[in-house]
Design a protein around this motif. Structure first.
Motif, PDB file in Angstrom:
ATOM      1  N   PHE A  29       7.370  -0.818 -12.141  1.00 33.13           N
ATOM      2  CA  PHE A  29       5.607  -0.628 -11.613  1.00 33.13           C
ATOM      3  C   PHE A  29       5.455   1.039 -11.524  1.00 33.13           C
ATOM      4  O   PHE A  29       6.214   1.575 -10.690  1.00 33.13           O
ATOM      5  CB  PHE A  29       5.008  -1.173 -10.654  1.00 33.13           C
ATOM      6  CG  PHE A  29       6.232  -1.278  -9.796  1.00 33.13           C
ATOM      7  CD1 PHE A  29       6.244  -0.314  -8.076  1.00 33.13           C
ATOM      8  CD2 PHE A  29       6.690  -2.917  -9.271  1.00 33.13           C
ATOM      9  CE1 PHE A  29       6.227  -0.151  -7.256  1.00 33.13           C
ATOM     10  CE2 PHE A  29       7.499  -2.386  -8.163  1.00 33.13           C
ATOM     11  CZ  PHE A  29       7.792  -1.387  -7.022  1.00 33.13           C
ATOM     12  N   PRO A  30       3.902   1.584 -11.973  1.00 31.59           N
ATOM     13  CA  PRO A  30       3.583   2.429 -11.419  1.00 31.59           C
ATOM     14  C   PRO A  30       3.833   3.182  -9.697  1.00 31.59           C
ATOM     15  O   PRO A  30       3.455   1.829  -9.016  1.00 31.59           O
ATOM     16  CB  PRO A  30       2.294   3.496 -11.515  1.00 31.59           C
ATOM     17  CG  PRO A  30       2.516   2.021 -12.767  1.00 31.59           C
ATOM     18  CD  PRO A  30       3.138   1.032 -12.463  1.00 31.59           C
ATOM     19  N   ALA A  31       4.679   4.018  -9.133  1.00 35.77           N
ATOM     20  CA  ALA A  31       4.998   4.188  -8.118  1.00 35.77           C
ATOM     21  C   ALA A  31       4.232   5.490  -6.826  1.00 35.77           C
ATOM     22  O   ALA A  31       5.164   6.539  -7.552  1.00 35.77           O
ATOM     23  CB  ALA A  31       6.403   3.544  -7.562  1.00 35.77           C
ATOM     24  N   GLU A  44       4.458  12.591  -0.346  1.00 33.49           N
ATOM     25  CA  GLU A  44       4.637  11.183  -1.500  1.00 33.49           C
ATOM     26  C   GLU A  44       4.419  11.851  -2.102  1.00 33.49           C
ATOM     27  O   GLU A  44       3.045  13.186  -3.316  1.00 33.49           O
ATOM     28  CB  GLU A  44       3.778  10.183  -0.959  1.00 33.49           C
ATOM     29  CG  GLU A  44       3.656   9.452  -0.066  1.00 33.49           C
ATOM     30  CD  GLU A  44       2.923   8.288  -0.125  1.00 33.49           C
ATOM     31  OE1 GLU A  44       3.423   7.282  -0.268  1.00 33.49           O
ATOM     32  OE2 GLU A  44       1.257   8.131  -0.067  1.00 33.49           O
ATOM     33  N   GLN A  45       4.581  11.707  -4.378  1.00 34.14           N
ATOM     34  CA  GLN A  45       3.950  11.853  -5.299  1.00 34.14           C
ATOM     35  C   GLN A  45       4.123  10.547  -5.968  1.00 34.14           C
ATOM     36  O   GLN A  45       4.844   9.283  -6.165  1.00 34.14           O
ATOM     37  CB  GLN A  45       5.314  12.760  -5.775  1.00 34.14           C
ATOM     38  CG  GLN A  45       6.747  12.719  -5.222  1.00 34.14           C
ATOM     39  CD  GLN A  45       7.384  14.002  -6.152  1.00 34.14           C
ATOM     40  OE1 GLN A  45       7.439  14.079  -7.093  1.00 34.14           O
ATOM     41  NE2 GLN A  45       8.859  14.006  -5.128  1.00 34.14           N
ATOM     42  N   ALA A  46       3.318  10.424  -6.562  1.00 31.56           N
ATOM     43  CA  ALA A  46       2.494   9.522  -7.225  1.00 31.56           C
ATOM     44  C   ALA A  46       2.788   9.481  -8.608  1.00 31.56           C
ATOM     45  O   ALA A  46       2.788  10.113  -9.343  1.00 31.56           O
ATOM     46  CB  ALA A  46       1.473   9.021  -7.340  1.00 31.56           C
ATOM     47  N   ILE A  47       4.016   8.511  -9.640  1.00 27.86           N
ATOM     48  CA  ILE A  47       4.494   8.447 -10.804  1.00 27.86           C
ATOM     49  C   ILE A  47       3.541   7.641 -11.223  1.00 27.86           C
ATOM     50  O   ILE A  47       3.955   6.248 -10.652  1.00 27.86           O
ATOM     51  CB  ILE A  47       5.788   8.030 -11.050  1.00 27.86           C
ATOM     52  CG1 ILE A  47       7.050   8.917  -9.604  1.00 27.86           C
ATOM     53  CG2 ILE A  47       6.619   8.479 -12.006  1.00 27.86           C
ATOM     54  CD1 ILE A  47       6.410  10.448 -10.376  1.00 27.86           C
ATOM     55  N   ILE A  96      -2.421  12.608  -5.960  1.00 29.35           N
ATOM     56  CA  ILE A  96      -1.421  12.750  -5.625  1.00 29.35           C
ATOM     57  C   ILE A  96      -0.494  12.604  -6.598  1.00 29.35           C
ATOM     58  O   ILE A  96       0.936  13.047  -6.738  1.00 29.35           O
ATOM     59  CB  ILE A  96      -0.270  11.991  -4.426  1.00 29.35           C
ATOM     60  CG1 ILE A  96      -0.926  11.039  -4.172  1.00 29.35           C
ATOM     61  CG2 ILE A  96      -1.848  12.534  -3.179  1.00 29.35           C
ATOM     62  CD1 ILE A  96       0.003  10.332  -2.976  1.00 29.35           C
ATOM     63  N   ALA A  97      -1.034  12.534  -7.771  1.00 31.78           N
ATOM     64  CA  ALA A  97      -0.186  12.461  -8.745  1.00 31.78           C
ATOM     65  C   ALA A  97       0.165  13.000  -9.425  1.00 31.78           C
ATOM     66  O   ALA A  97      -0.218  14.939  -9.640  1.00 31.78           O
ATOM     67  CB  ALA A  97      -1.338  12.003 -10.022  1.00 31.78           C
TER      68      ALA A  97
END
Length: 317
Positions: free
Chosen positions: A213-215, A274-277, A310-311
């Motif tokens: 899932f996107p995380a 945090e970095q969003a993927i 934060i993507a």
């Protein structure tokens, strides 16, 4: 054999008053007799026990009073997808199977998961070749006597798959058990919030943590690379270093094809940003030459719409 699937992934407590003088390590978990019926073509489970599947051909009466055998999705490939805790491997025993080779029936054990022709763990990261990871079998009723021995398999990580294609009729019973291991390398994440550890334990190998899932991912602590690298503390641009922690994502399971958000090395005991993927699969990959004891802890949680701010990576659909 390929399965096209779409899905959403939404301890054994061992107590004993006394231990015998000698006990096999794989006997630490007691036998279970829970019975589960497989009713979906795509069946995901994290529960131990016996799993039963049976398919019978449908007969449709015709106007001429002759019966017509209905064959629906005769070449459809289905799968029993098994996932355990991060520090476990899976023991899968096919207790009984009636899968006719002559009618195109086939079963296969996969050491890992396969989706749309891609594999977890990735082909380049797993220590076994694909031909050794996928084992096919069926019943040859032309052979006499008919041999239908039990099939016994063990996975190399917390994910395993039993695929099956049954054109007309057939059945099988499979038992699933889980066993603890001390040095996990590849981990498939099924919790939407988790703190995961990844380490090479001094070996020359690549290890992966993959969430389906996107995380959002943040490094909690890190020790990757030699002394010269660690003197720089934490470095988020380590593409020129052989030992590094890669964070990124893919649309499928194959980690070697992932788009990278960052490549980290060095040393830190402080949690990073945090970095969003935003990809179908989020992956943390530890690349190790074997010269150093590399390890890291990362916090992973399912990305929400607000995390677009934060993507650091958005994969193409």
């Amino acid at each position: 054999m390929k399965a096209v699937v779409f899905f959403s992934l939404t301890v054994v407590l061992l107590s004993a008053k006394a231990w015998p003088t000698a006990k096999k390590s794989f006997d630490l978990y007691p036998e279970t007799y829970d019975l589960h019926k497989i009713s979906d073509c795509m069946h995901i489970t994290s529960e131990p026990g016996d799993y039963v599947f049976k398919k019978t051909a449908h007969v449709i009466p015709s106007r001429n009073d002759a019966s017509i055998l209905e064959i629906e999705n005769s070449m459809e490939v289905c799968g029993l997808y098994v996932i355990g805790e991060p520090d476990t491997i899976i023991e899968l025993t096919v207790l009984k199977y009636d899968i006719n080779c002559e009618t195109g029936g086939l079963m296969a054990f996969v050491d890992g998961w396969e989706l749309n022709g891609e594999y977890f763990p990735g082909l380049s990261d797993h220590h076994r070749l694909l031909k050794d990871r996928v084992i096919e079998f069926c019943n040859n009723y032309r052979q006499w006597p008919v041999i239908s021995n039990k099939k016994f398999f063990r996975s190399s990580q917390n994910a395993a798959l039993l695929q099956y294609r049954i054109p007309l009729r057939g059945s099988f019973i499979v038992n699933i058990r889980y066993h603890k291991i001390s040095q996990p390398c590849h981990v498939l994440v099924h919790d939407t919030t988790a703190i995961m550890n990844i380490a090479n334990f001094g070996h020359r190998r690549n290890c992966t943590i993959s969430a389906l899932f996107p995380a959002t991912v943040s490094v909690i602590n890190l020790k990757v690379g030699g002394k010269s690298v660690r003197q720089e503390k934490v470095n988020y641009d380590c593409s020129f270093y052989e030992d590094r922690l890669e964070i990124g994502g893919t649309s499928g399971l194959e980690s070697i094809a992932m788009e990278k958000s960052s490549e980290i090395c060095g040393f830190t005991n402080e949690q990073g940003p945090e970095q969003a993927i935003f990809c179908g699969v989020t992956t943390v990959r530890l690349v190790s030459t074997g010269r150093y004891q590399n390890q890291a802890a990362v916090a992973i949680r399912k990305a929400e719409e607000i995390d677009l701010e934060i993507a650091t990576l958005i994969c193409a659909i």
